[in-house]
Design a protein around this motif. Structure first.
Motif, PDB file in Angstrom:
ATOM      1  N   CYS A   1       5.243  -6.206  -7.616  1.00  0.00           N
ATOM      2  CA  CYS A   1       4.497  -5.005  -7.248  1.00  0.00           C
ATOM      3  C   CYS A   1       5.352  -3.779  -7.572  1.00  0.00           C
ATOM      4  O   CYS A   1       6.496  -3.672  -7.107  1.00  0.00           O
TER       5      CYS A   1
ATOM      6  N   SER B   1      -5.117   4.538   2.113  1.00  0.00           N
ATOM      7  CA  SER B   1      -4.022   4.382   1.159  1.00  0.00           C
ATOM      8  C   SER B   1      -4.411   4.990  -0.184  1.00  0.00           C
ATOM      9  O   SER B   1      -5.594   5.066  -0.536  1.00  0.00           O
ATOM     10  N   THR B   2      -3.410   5.417  -0.943  1.00  0.00           N
ATOM     11  CA  THR B   2      -3.655   6.035  -2.251  1.00  0.00           C
ATOM     12  C   THR B   2      -3.516   5.036  -3.389  1.00  0.00           C
ATOM     13  O   THR B   2      -4.009   5.272  -4.481  1.00  0.00           O
ATOM     14  N   SER B   3      -2.834   3.927  -3.167  1.00  0.00           N
ATOM     15  CA  SER B   3      -2.724   2.868  -4.170  1.00  0.00           C
ATOM     16  C   SER B   3      -2.427   1.559  -3.468  1.00  0.00           C
ATOM     17  O   SER B   3      -1.946   1.547  -2.330  1.00  0.00           O
TER      18      SER B   3
ATOM     19  N   MET C   1       5.368   0.235  -7.184  1.00  0.00           N
ATOM     20  CA  MET C   1       4.739   1.362  -6.498  1.00  0.00           C
ATOM     21  C   MET C   1       5.414   2.660  -6.929  1.00  0.00           C
ATOM     22  O   MET C   1       6.644   2.780  -6.894  1.00  0.00           O
ATOM     23  N   GLU C   2       4.609   3.645  -7.339  1.00  0.00           N
ATOM     24  CA  GLU C   2       5.154   4.940  -7.732  1.00  0.00           C
ATOM     25  C   GLU C   2       5.570   5.731  -6.496  1.00  0.00           C
ATOM     26  O   GLU C   2       4.856   5.751  -5.487  1.00  0.00           O
TER      27      GLU C   2
ATOM     28  N   TYR D   1       0.844  -1.184   0.000  1.00  0.00           N
ATOM     29  CA  TYR D   1       0.000   0.000   0.000  1.00  0.00           C
ATOM     30  C   TYR D   1       0.888   1.245   0.000  1.00  0.00           C
ATOM     31  O   TYR D   1       1.970   1.256   0.592  1.00  0.00           O
ATOM     32  N   SER D   2       0.388   2.290  -0.632  1.00  0.00           N
ATOM     33  CA  SER D   2       1.075   3.580  -0.639  1.00  0.00           C
ATOM     34  C   SER D   2       0.229   4.591   0.132  1.00  0.00           C
ATOM     35  O   SER D   2      -0.992   4.663  -0.066  1.00  0.00           O
TER      36      SER D   2
ATOM     37  N   CYS E   1      -1.422  -2.931  -4.166  1.00  0.00           N
ATOM     38  CA  CYS E   1      -0.958  -3.962  -5.086  1.00  0.00           C
ATOM     39  C   CYS E   1      -0.968  -5.300  -4.356  1.00  0.00           C
ATOM     40  O   CYS E   1      -0.589  -5.376  -3.174  1.00  0.00           O
TER      41      CYS E   1
END
Length: 338
Positions: free
Chosen positions: A255, A242-244, A257-258, A111-112, A246
């Motif tokens: 995975c 979370s904003t994103s 993640m940016e 998670y981001s 995977c």
């Protein structure tokens, strides 16, 4: 033997105080030498002064770039346990990483968060595991778990020769290393010291996110047989913020993640109960933010060196009488003396 579910540290030592002192002395002399050249105190031609400036800048830029690359790039390997939920804190940098690739030997979710993740005390996950130990005299084994605030852990121990087996509870890697160095002979390095009964129970509630270690130390003259059953109720982060996200399964795509420039951003992974191993191998790698490297290690050094070169050319006088002294600072250049 020493076991746990996080990073393993072993005690060790060495001598290096004299070398450190020599290094400090070298850098002080080098700094004075560079300052005398740039401030026009050392006598030499402007051409040589500017050439040395660019040599120093190039050396500093290459050294800094190499150190950052070694710290951030490459593959960062670490370990986790089933139901672990924690931030990825090593091998990632918001300024120099554009993305973070996560892999594992077991399934996990990533998670981001755009800000510090918050623990949801209503969201928990249970995890039980048992270990059998045969500990020789004056030896120890330890097990460690990463816990978020509000997590509860109960360890049920059965021990032969129980009056001589002691359980130490330690919080944090640095305190563990202090304990290992002194085998328990340390002040304030452990949370609890408990002489075990044949059947014993210890319960704790974590107050902050950290590694918690449970060290079984045989203080007797005979070997001891012990069993440790850990019953853990973990608190988890609130992933609704979370904003994103995977989901990773071994054999499928990693995975990715940016990473933004926001220094508050966090990447969190969560190893599920479906884990295939008790000790999970994980690794991450950082994708470079190329334009940041161009700015930090090319544009800025060039502008700074160019500006200083202009000032040297305008305000420093040509005087070649001290050029040999400047070159002598490098023993390899002594032969160039005229």
């Amino acid at each position: 033997m020493h076991h746990h579910h996080t990073t393993h540290h072993t005690s060790g030592g060495g001598e290096g105080g004299g070398e450190c002192g020599e290094c400090c002395c070298f850098f002080v002399i080098l700094g004075i030498n560079i300052a005398s050249i740039l401030l026009c105190i050392r006598k030499m031609s402007r051409y040589l002064r500017i050439a040395l400036l660019w040599l120093y800048v190039a050396t500093a830029v290459l050294t800094a770039g190499l150190l950052i690359s070694l710290r951030v790039f490459g593959t960062n390997k670490f370990q986790a346990a089933p139901t672990d939920m924690r931030k990825v804190e090593h091998g990632v940098n918001n300024a120099f990483c554009q993305s973070l690739t996560l892999n594992s030997s077991d399934p996990f979710e990533a998670y981001s968060f755009d800000e510090e993740p918050v623990v949801d005390p209503r969201r928990t996950e249970d995890f039980n595991t048992s270990y059998f130990m045969s500990i020789e005299s004056k030896q120890y084994e330890y097990w460690g778990f990463y816990l978020l605030p509000g997590s509860t852990l109960q360890v049920n121990s059965t021990t032969s020769h129980s009056p001589f087996t002691t359980l130490f509870v330690i919080q944090g890697d640095s305190n563990l290393q202090t304990w290992l160095d002194g085998k328990g002979d340390c002040s304030g390095c452990y949370v609890s010291k408990h002489d075990l009964l044949p059947h014993d129970t210890y319960t704790m509630i974590s107050t902050e996110a950290d590694n918690y270690f449970f060290v079984y130390f045989n203080m007797g003259i005979w070997y001891t047989l012990s069993t440790a059953n850990f019953v853990i109720r973990r608190t988890l982060y609130d992933v609704t913020k979370s904003t994103s996200a995977c989901t990773f399964v071994p054999g499928q795509r990693s995975c990715l993640m940016e990473i933004s420039l926001n220094p508050e951003q966090s990447i969190v992974f969560h190893s599920g109960r479906r884990a295939l191993h008790q000790s999970i191998d994980m690794w991450s790698s950082c994708g470079a933010r190329a334009w940041m490297y161009v700015i930090v290690f090319a544009l800025i050094p060039t502008l700074v060196a160019g500006s200083v070169s202009f000032l040297i050319w305008k305000f420093c006088k040509d005087d070649r009488t001290g050029e040999n002294q400047a070159l002598v600072s490098d023993p390899g250049l002594k032969e160039l003396k005229s």
